[in-house]
Write a protein that holds these residues in place. Sequence first.
Motif, PDB file in Angstrom:
ATOM      1  N   PRO A   1      -1.234   9.203  -9.099  1.00 15.50           N
ATOM      2  CA  PRO A   1      -0.206   9.358  -8.047  1.00 15.50           C
ATOM      3  C   PRO A   1       0.117   8.054  -7.336  1.00 15.50           C
ATOM      4  CG  PRO A   1      -1.905  11.045  -7.844  1.00 15.50           C
ATOM      5  CD  PRO A   1      -2.398  10.057  -8.837  1.00 15.50           C
ATOM      6  N   PHE A   2      -0.887   7.189  -7.173  1.00 14.20           N
ATOM      7  CA  PHE A   2      -0.677   5.890  -6.538  1.00 14.20           C
ATOM      8  C   PHE A   2       0.359   5.086  -7.319  1.00 14.20           C
ATOM      9  CE2 PHE A   2      -1.589   1.433  -5.760  1.00 14.20           C
ATOM     10  CZ  PHE A   2      -1.861   1.385  -4.393  1.00 14.20           C
ATOM     11  N   ALA A   3       0.148   4.985  -8.640  1.00 11.60           N
ATOM     12  CA  ALA A   3       1.069   4.216  -9.479  1.00 11.60           C
ATOM     13  C   ALA A   3       2.427   4.905  -9.586  1.00 11.60           C
ATOM     14  CB  ALA A   3       0.460   4.030 -10.873  1.00 11.60           C
ATOM     15  N   PHE A   4       2.408   6.233  -9.699  1.00 16.79           N
ATOM     16  CA  PHE A   4       3.679   6.960  -9.850  1.00 16.79           C
ATOM     17  C   PHE A   4       4.537   6.849  -8.594  1.00 16.79           C
ATOM     18  CE2 PHE A   4       6.254  10.867  -9.717  1.00 16.79           C
ATOM     19  CZ  PHE A   4       6.942  10.714 -10.911  1.00 16.79           C
ATOM     20  N   ALA A   5       3.916   6.883  -7.422  1.00 22.06           N
ATOM     21  CA  ALA A   5       4.674   6.755  -6.170  1.00 22.06           C
ATOM     22  C   ALA A   5       5.365   5.400  -6.095  1.00 22.06           C
ATOM     23  CB  ALA A   5       3.738   6.943  -4.977  1.00 22.06           C
TER      24      ALA A   5
ATOM     25  N   PHE B   1       1.388   9.649  -0.948  1.00 22.93           N
ATOM     26  CA  PHE B   1       1.729   8.235  -1.065  1.00 22.93           C
ATOM     27  C   PHE B   1       3.204   7.979  -0.786  1.00 22.93           C
ATOM     28  CE2 PHE B   1      -2.079   8.721  -3.739  1.00 22.93           C
ATOM     29  CZ  PHE B   1      -2.888   7.801  -3.102  1.00 22.93           C
ATOM     30  N   LEU B   2       4.065   8.938  -1.123  1.00 27.05           N
ATOM     31  CA  LEU B   2       5.475   8.796  -0.784  1.00 27.05           C
ATOM     32  C   LEU B   2       5.668   8.808   0.727  1.00 27.05           C
ATOM     33  CD1 LEU B   2       7.188  11.097  -3.452  1.00 27.05           C
ATOM     34  CD2 LEU B   2       7.180   8.589  -3.377  1.00 27.05           C
ATOM     35  N   ALA B   3       4.867   9.631   1.417  1.00 34.24           N
ATOM     36  CA  ALA B   3       4.928   9.648   2.881  1.00 34.24           C
ATOM     37  C   ALA B   3       4.481   8.305   3.455  1.00 34.24           C
ATOM     38  CB  ALA B   3       4.046  10.772   3.424  1.00 34.24           C
ATOM     39  N   ALA B   4       3.448   7.716   2.839  1.00 30.95           N
ATOM     40  CA  ALA B   4       2.984   6.406   3.295  1.00 30.95           C
ATOM     41  C   ALA B   4       4.045   5.339   3.033  1.00 30.95           C
ATOM     42  CB  ALA B   4       1.680   6.042   2.596  1.00 30.95           C
ATOM     43  N   LEU B   5       4.734   5.451   1.902  1.00 32.87           N
ATOM     44  CA  LEU B   5       5.809   4.494   1.594  1.00 32.87           C
ATOM     45  C   LEU B   5       6.951   4.606   2.597  1.00 32.87           C
ATOM     46  CD1 LEU B   5       5.989   4.809  -2.307  1.00 32.87           C
ATOM     47  CD2 LEU B   5       5.388   2.767  -1.018  1.00 32.87           C
ATOM     48  N   ALA B   6       7.239   5.831   3.024  1.00 37.02           N
ATOM     49  CA  ALA B   6       8.328   6.023   3.991  1.00 37.02           C
ATOM     50  C   ALA B   6       8.005   5.393   5.335  1.00 37.02           C
ATOM     51  CB  ALA B   6       8.604   7.515   4.173  1.00 37.02           C
ATOM     52  N   GLY B   7       6.732   5.171   5.596  1.00 34.66           N
ATOM     53  CA  GLY B   7       6.333   4.583   6.868  1.00 34.66           C
ATOM     54  C   GLY B   7       6.303   3.067   6.888  1.00 34.66           C
TER      55      GLY B   7
END
Length: 298
Positions: A87-91, A178-184
């Motif tokens: 998931p880390f890489a996919f995000a 991880f997508l939520a973390a990217l949005a931040g």
Amino acid sequence: MRYLRRTWPFHLMLLPALALLIVFNYIPIGGIVMAFQDYKPWLHISGSPWIGLDNFRLMFEREDSMQVIWNTLLIASFKIVFNLLTPFAFAILLNEIRQKYLSRSIQTLVYLPHFLSWVILGGILVEFLSSDGGFVNRVLHWMFGIKPIFFLGDGNWFRFTVVVSDVWKEFGYNTIVFLAALAGINPSLYEAAEVDGASRWAQTRFITIPSLIPMAIVVGTLALGKILDAGFDQIFNLYNSMVMSKGDIIETFVYRTAIVDGQFGFATAVDTLKSLVSMILIVISYRLAYKLANYRVF
């Protein structure tokens, strides 16, 4: 009292959930006493003879118990690692797609397997991975000339299949964190990097990945509490007698010894020890998450 007068409807809404929690999670805790008994269903808990720690002692003396613990640790460890890395890489890859409709379509597609039960997926995998004309073996033979592989009948291939299929089922759903973390992430960081002439890879390497690492630490440390949970539903629907030595895990072992063999006291002892170790690991993982990433629930 004023607070209760304002909030009593919310407390009332919680009552059904609280009742279910008590009935299915707290009342059964009393059954732990079976771990210290030679439990007989016809004698019930009150009439079954007490044998102290004999069930726990037997657990460490039986060779199959130790093999089951090792299988659980091995399968669960690989699941934790790859359910973190994938998931880390996919995000990160999904974040690089500029067409929003395309990224959302991909997200929807990879989420879907999470909502399918292992009863359904187990049947699909049995057909797809069959050594006798299964789709995967046909493709491997056509593309690489490989002889049919017994994915669900060979112990080593069975472990590989279990890990890969679990990652395939869950990585889309696990990507949400991880997508939520990217949005931040502050967009000004990328803007400043572009002004400085940083390429997309440089921005990913020096902004995106470092920003995701704290969340990866949190997810990884919290997953340590599940090191003894290798996935009963998945294993139960996929394993068979040919892969028992390498595919049997604590949950299926407890089910078989209790429901099939009728050794209720011994099965309770195994599951009690597993729960105790899991509780300790959960406490340790939360402490690690707080120390390493300043994450806390309370």
